[in-house]
Design a protein around this motif. Structure first.
Motif, PDB file in Angstrom:
ATOM      1  N   GLU A  37      70.977 -33.726  45.027  1.00 56.07           N
ATOM      2  CA  GLU A  37      70.896 -32.287  44.800  1.00 56.07           C
ATOM      3  C   GLU A  37      69.501 -31.753  45.112  1.00 56.07           C
ATOM      4  O   GLU A  37      69.353 -30.632  45.614  1.00 56.07           O
ATOM      5  CB  GLU A  37      71.276 -31.968  43.352  1.00 56.07           C
ATOM      6  N   ALA A  38      68.469 -32.555  44.849  1.00 50.29           N
ATOM      7  CA  ALA A  38      67.098 -32.121  45.120  1.00 50.29           C
ATOM      8  C   ALA A  38      66.881 -31.894  46.615  1.00 50.29           C
ATOM      9  O   ALA A  38      66.213 -30.940  47.018  1.00 50.29           O
ATOM     10  CB  ALA A  38      66.103 -33.152  44.583  1.00 50.29           C
ATOM     11  N   PHE A  39      67.430 -32.779  47.454  1.00 50.05           N
ATOM     12  CA  PHE A  39      67.326 -32.593  48.898  1.00 50.05           C
ATOM     13  C   PHE A  39      67.990 -31.286  49.322  1.00 50.05           C
ATOM     14  O   PHE A  39      67.458 -30.529  50.138  1.00 50.05           O
ATOM     15  CB  PHE A  39      67.964 -33.769  49.643  1.00 50.05           C
ATOM     16  N   GLU A  40      69.170 -31.027  48.780  1.00 49.98           N
ATOM     17  CA  GLU A  40      69.891 -29.811  49.147  1.00 49.98           C
ATOM     18  C   GLU A  40      69.162 -28.555  48.651  1.00 49.98           C
ATOM     19  O   GLU A  40      69.070 -27.554  49.369  1.00 49.98           O
ATOM     20  CB  GLU A  40      71.316 -29.857  48.583  1.00 49.98           C
ATOM     21  N   LEU A  41      68.671 -28.611  47.420  1.00 51.79           N
ATOM     22  CA  LEU A  41      67.944 -27.465  46.880  1.00 51.79           C
ATOM     23  C   LEU A  41      66.674 -27.210  47.683  1.00 51.79           C
ATOM     24  O   LEU A  41      66.346 -26.058  47.990  1.00 51.79           O
ATOM     25  CB  LEU A  41      67.607 -27.704  45.406  1.00 51.79           C
ATOM     26  N   ALA A  42      65.959 -28.276  48.037  1.00 50.15           N
ATOM     27  CA  ALA A  42      64.727 -28.114  48.815  1.00 50.15           C
ATOM     28  C   ALA A  42      65.031 -27.462  50.161  1.00 50.15           C
ATOM     29  O   ALA A  42      64.255 -26.625  50.648  1.00 50.15           O
ATOM     30  CB  ALA A  42      64.053 -29.468  49.018  1.00 50.15           C
ATOM     31  N   TYR A  43      66.148 -27.821  50.770  1.00 53.51           N
ATOM     32  CA  TYR A  43      66.543 -27.222  52.050  1.00 53.51           C
ATOM     33  C   TYR A  43      66.756 -25.716  51.893  1.00 53.51           C
ATOM     34  O   TYR A  43      66.291 -24.914  52.718  1.00 53.51           O
ATOM     35  CB  TYR A  43      67.819 -27.897  52.548  1.00 53.51           C
ATOM     36  N   ARG A  44      67.437 -25.321  50.814  1.00 52.41           N
ATOM     37  CA  ARG A  44      67.678 -23.893  50.583  1.00 52.41           C
ATOM     38  C   ARG A  44      66.381 -23.172  50.219  1.00 52.41           C
ATOM     39  O   ARG A  44      66.171 -22.017  50.587  1.00 52.41           O
ATOM     40  CB  ARG A  44      68.706 -23.704  49.463  1.00 52.41           C
ATOM     41  N   MET A  45      65.501 -23.874  49.496  1.00 51.88           N
ATOM     42  CA  MET A  45      64.243 -23.266  49.062  1.00 51.88           C
ATOM     43  C   MET A  45      63.289 -22.979  50.215  1.00 51.88           C
ATOM     44  O   MET A  45      62.410 -22.126  50.100  1.00 51.88           O
ATOM     45  CB  MET A  45      63.550 -24.180  48.049  1.00 51.88           C
ATOM     46  N   GLN A  46      63.442 -23.694  51.331  1.00 52.62           N
ATOM     47  CA  GLN A  46      62.532 -23.491  52.458  1.00 52.62           C
ATOM     48  C   GLN A  46      62.559 -22.052  52.961  1.00 52.62           C
ATOM     49  O   GLN A  46      61.575 -21.557  53.505  1.00 52.62           O
ATOM     50  CB  GLN A  46      62.881 -24.461  53.587  1.00 52.62           C
ATOM     51  N   MET A  47      63.682 -21.374  52.770  1.00 52.24           N
ATOM     52  CA  MET A  47      63.779 -19.973  53.160  1.00 52.24           C
ATOM     53  C   MET A  47      63.386 -19.042  52.017  1.00 52.24           C
ATOM     54  O   MET A  47      62.774 -18.001  52.235  1.00 52.24           O
ATOM     55  CB  MET A  47      65.213 -19.666  53.612  1.00 52.24           C
ATOM     56  N   LYS A  48      63.726 -19.418  50.788  1.00 52.76           N
ATOM     57  CA  LYS A  48      63.569 -18.509  49.643  1.00 52.76           C
ATOM     58  C   LYS A  48      62.192 -18.580  48.993  1.00 52.76           C
ATOM     59  O   LYS A  48      61.584 -17.549  48.678  1.00 52.76           O
ATOM     60  CB  LYS A  48      64.648 -18.826  48.600  1.00 52.76           C
ATOM     61  N   ALA A  49      61.686 -19.789  48.768  1.00 58.39           N
ATOM     62  CA  ALA A  49      60.468 -19.955  47.976  1.00 58.39           C
ATOM     63  C   ALA A  49      59.236 -19.293  48.582  1.00 58.39           C
ATOM     64  O   ALA A  49      58.465 -18.661  47.851  1.00 58.39           O
ATOM     65  CB  ALA A  49      60.206 -21.442  47.722  1.00 58.39           C
ATOM     66  N   PRO A  50      58.982 -19.409  49.901  1.00 54.43           N
ATOM     67  CA  PRO A  50      57.778 -18.758  50.443  1.00 54.43           C
ATOM     68  C   PRO A  50      57.752 -17.256  50.185  1.00 54.43           C
ATOM     69  O   PRO A  50      56.687 -16.689  49.904  1.00 54.43           O
ATOM     70  CB  PRO A  50      57.877 -19.069  51.946  1.00 54.43           C
ATOM     71  N   GLU A  51      58.909 -16.609  50.247  1.00 54.97           N
ATOM     72  CA  GLU A  51      58.965 -15.166  49.987  1.00 54.97           C
ATOM     73  C   GLU A  51      58.619 -14.851  48.538  1.00 54.97           C
ATOM     74  O   GLU A  51      57.921 -13.872  48.245  1.00 54.97           O
ATOM     75  CB  GLU A  51      60.366 -14.638  50.328  1.00 54.97           C
ATOM     76  N   VAL A  52      59.084 -15.680  47.611  1.00 53.81           N
ATOM     77  CA  VAL A  52      58.819 -15.447  46.194  1.00 53.81           C
ATOM     78  C   VAL A  52      57.329 -15.586  45.888  1.00 53.81           C
ATOM     79  O   VAL A  52      56.767 -14.820  45.098  1.00 53.81           O
ATOM     80  CB  VAL A  52      59.625 -16.421  45.315  1.00 53.81           C
ATOM     81  N   LEU A  53      56.683 -16.538  46.527  1.00 50.10           N
ATOM     82  CA  LEU A  53      55.275 -16.820  46.249  1.00 50.10           C
ATOM     83  C   LEU A  53      54.326 -15.908  47.024  1.00 50.10           C
ATOM     84  O   LEU A  53      53.123 -15.917  46.773  1.00 50.10           O
ATOM     85  CB  LEU A  53      54.965 -18.283  46.576  1.00 50.10           C
ATOM     86  N   ASP A  54      54.864 -15.131  47.953  1.00 47.29           N
ATOM     87  CA  ASP A  54      54.042 -14.217  48.762  1.00 47.29           C
ATOM     88  C   ASP A  54      53.915 -12.883  48.038  1.00 47.29           C
ATOM     89  O   ASP A  54      54.886 -12.147  47.874  1.00 47.29           O
ATOM     90  CB  ASP A  54      54.706 -14.031  50.123  1.00 47.29           C
ATOM     91  N   LEU A  55      52.704 -12.542  47.610  1.00 44.69           N
ATOM     92  CA  LEU A  55      52.476 -11.321  46.840  1.00 44.69           C
ATOM     93  C   LEU A  55      52.118 -10.119  47.706  1.00 44.69           C
ATOM     94  O   LEU A  55      51.850  -9.037  47.178  1.00 44.69           O
ATOM     95  CB  LEU A  55      51.351 -11.558  45.819  1.00 44.69           C
ATOM     96  N   SER A  56      52.140 -10.291  49.028  1.00 45.14           N
ATOM     97  CA  SER A  56      51.684  -9.219  49.910  1.00 45.14           C
ATOM     98  C   SER A  56      52.578  -7.982  49.851  1.00 45.14           C
ATOM     99  O   SER A  56      52.140  -6.879  50.202  1.00 45.14           O
ATOM    100  CB  SER A  56      51.596  -9.717  51.352  1.00 45.14           C
ATOM    101  N   GLY A  57      53.818  -8.134  49.424  1.00 43.18           N
ATOM    102  CA  GLY A  57      54.724  -6.999  49.333  1.00 43.18           C
ATOM    103  C   GLY A  57      54.583  -6.194  48.054  1.00 43.18           C
ATOM    104  O   GLY A  57      55.217  -5.137  47.905  1.00 43.18           O
ATOM    105  N   GLU A  58      53.770  -6.679  47.123  1.00 44.39           N
ATOM    106  CA  GLU A  58      53.566  -5.949  45.870  1.00 44.39           C
ATOM    107  C   GLU A  58      52.642  -4.745  46.105  1.00 44.39           C
ATOM    108  O   GLU A  58      51.755  -4.785  46.958  1.00 44.39           O
ATOM    109  CB  GLU A  58      52.951  -6.871  44.812  1.00 44.39           C
ATOM    110  N   THR A  59      52.836  -3.701  45.331  1.00 43.49           N
ATOM    111  CA  THR A  59      52.003  -2.509  45.477  1.00 43.49           C
ATOM    112  C   THR A  59      50.595  -2.766  44.953  1.00 43.49           C
ATOM    113  O   THR A  59      50.365  -3.674  44.145  1.00 43.49           O
ATOM    114  CB  THR A  59      52.601  -1.329  44.706  1.00 43.49           C
ATOM    115  N   LYS A  60      49.661  -1.952  45.404  1.00 46.93           N
ATOM    116  CA  LYS A  60      48.284  -2.060  44.911  1.00 46.93           C
ATOM    117  C   LYS A  60      48.239  -1.826  43.406  1.00 46.93           C
ATOM    118  O   LYS A  60      47.460  -2.472  42.690  1.00 46.93           O
ATOM    119  CB  LYS A  60      47.380  -1.059  45.624  1.00 46.93           C
ATOM    120  N   GLU A  61      49.087  -0.893  42.922  1.00 46.63           N
ATOM    121  CA  GLU A  61      49.119  -0.612  41.483  1.00 46.63           C
ATOM    122  C   GLU A  61      49.513  -1.849  40.695  1.00 46.63           C
ATOM    123  O   GLU A  61      48.926  -2.140  39.639  1.00 46.63           O
ATOM    124  CB  GLU A  61      50.095   0.531  41.196  1.00 46.63           C
ATOM    125  N   THR A  62      50.489  -2.598  41.203  1.00 48.94           N
ATOM    126  CA  THR A  62      50.922  -3.824  40.516  1.00 48.94           C
ATOM    127  C   THR A  62      49.839  -4.887  40.559  1.00 48.94           C
ATOM    128  O   THR A  62      49.546  -5.540  39.545  1.00 48.94           O
ATOM    129  CB  THR A  62      52.214  -4.361  41.145  1.00 48.94           C
TER     130      THR A  62
END
Length: 398
Positions: free
Chosen positions: A192-217
């Motif tokens: 399951e970890a292999f499968e989850l890691a495969y799916r995370m390759q698309m999702k996780a970088p976006e979650v950890l990228d704060l560039s889309g947050e507003t200056k106020e946030t």
């Protein structure tokens, strides 16, 4: 504690606990002033003005007790319910009981966990199936901004179709092996970890990228500001994970970046650490509330024990598991409330003692789990986070 201020520098008029870590001297008043905040009129130290601004969302428990006077045992009891034996972590129990709401991210994530005083046991599974283990993002040694994120997540191949074929072949071989091992839970978790890691390759970088947050946030959390940047990033990532359905998230403000263990240099130690943590913590509560998430998100601010009312040297305090404060907000908690009290010096619980087991029972209750029923059979007996203990603190629940 007005009495503590009055008797500052004098010997304690009451007997000190026998159960202590190191000798202490005369009484030591707080170096900081207190001010009332919110509609509830809560007294908050000048160290934490930002947290003071959100006290109407917080339930304070002023009568906590732990069984351990050293960091290792006390930290393990806080995170796992037991300071001696290896047990599953609180997050693993929660994930085991509730499951996950997100198939593309882990259900349990620990942000910048410390490597000290139990280390990976703070987000481990012990005898629970390995699939419930927490996933670490970074560690407490390096600033979050300079860390790559989740380890071992980079794609093995540039060609996604080729990587998918490789994983399918690997899964086929693993399941064939699993059929001969009569249900090896570790192998199932690995598949399951292999499968989850495969799916995370698309999702996780976006979650950890704060560039889309507003200056106020970003400004709210103190990001790109000194000294709040590092912990602010961790708290903002926690919010982003929470709104994407990650069930349980731990955010550590501790060793070695923040050393709260002030046996000496109390004033300098707490002043510096509070400046790092105060604004991000308050920001998390404000941000969750303005997004309509606080009512469904339980925020817990916890430590393994408190500090003594008496001094070590002339500017330090010893470990004190006999009476200390922790707090919760959101997630069904009645804000602006205080539960329990200590004596006039802060040595002992004077009313409504709350043990770590009671704290855990209340957390599970707020998450919709009966702590007496959340069990796992191992080595001939049923185990649970609260073992054979735990009483829910109904007074802080709305």
């Amino acid at each position: 504690k007005p009495k503590l201020s009055e008797l500052h520098g004098q010997p304690s008029p009451i007997k000190k606990p026998k159960f202590n870590f190191a000798p202490t001297g005369n009484l030591l008043k707080s170096p900081w002033k207190f001010k009332k905040y919110g509609e509830c009129g809560m007294d908050v130290s000048e160290l934490f003005p930002e947290i003071g601004s959100v006290v109407d969302e917080i339930a304070f428990i002023r009568s906590m007790q732990s069984d351990f006077v050293a960091h290792g045992g006390a930290s393990l009891q806080l995170f796992t319910g037991d300071g001696i034996m290896v047990r599953p972590s609180m997050g693993a129990w929660a994930l085991y009981g509730l499951g996950t709401e997100n198939q593309d991210l882990p259900g349990f994530i620990s942000i910048c966990p410390t490597v000290h005083h139990g280390g990976s046991q703070h987000y481990g599974t012990s005898f629970l199936p390995a699939i419930y283990q927490g996933t670490a993002i970074g560690d407490s040694v390096v600033p979050l901004k300079s860390q790559a994120g989740i380890k071992n997540l980079d794609p093995a191949e540039k060609d996604a179709a080729l990587q998918r074929r490789q994983l399918n072949l690997l899964a086929q071989r693993n399941r064939r092996h699993a059929s001969r091992t009569e249900g090896d839970l570790r192998l199932e978790a690995r598949i399951e970890a292999f499968e989850l890691a495969y799916r995370m390759q698309m999702k996780a970088p976006e979650v950890l990228d704060l560039s889309g947050e507003t200056k106020e946030t970003l400004d709210l959390y103190g990001i790109d500001q000194n000294p709040t940047d590092d912990y602010g990033r961790a708290c903002l990532v926690a919010r982003r994970l929470s709104e994407r359905g990650v069930r349980f998230i731990q955010v550590t403000h501790g060793l070695p970046k923040a050393y709260w263990d002030a046996h000496g240099n109390l004033r300098g130690n707490h002043t510096g650490n509070a400046k790092q943590a105060d604004k991000p913590i308050a920001a998390l509560i404000k941000d969750l509330k303005q997004r309509g998430l606080l009512q469904d998100t339980l925020v817990i601010f916890a430590t393994e024990f408190g500090r003594t009312p008496a001094a070590q040297g002339d500017d330090g305090r010893d470990h004190h598991p006999h009476a200390y404060t922790m707090w919760m907000a959101g997630g069904g908690v009645r804000g602006g409330t205080v539960y329990g009290a200590t004596d006039e010096l802060g040595y002992y619980v004077a009313e409504n003692r709350v043990h770590t087991h009671d704290f855990h029972a209340t957390i599970l209750h707020l998450m919709g789990i009966d702590h007496t029923q959340l069990t796992y059979r191992y080595s001939g007996r049923d185990f649970r986070l609260t073992d054979v203990h735990g009483n829910i603190i109904h007074s802080i629940i709305s």
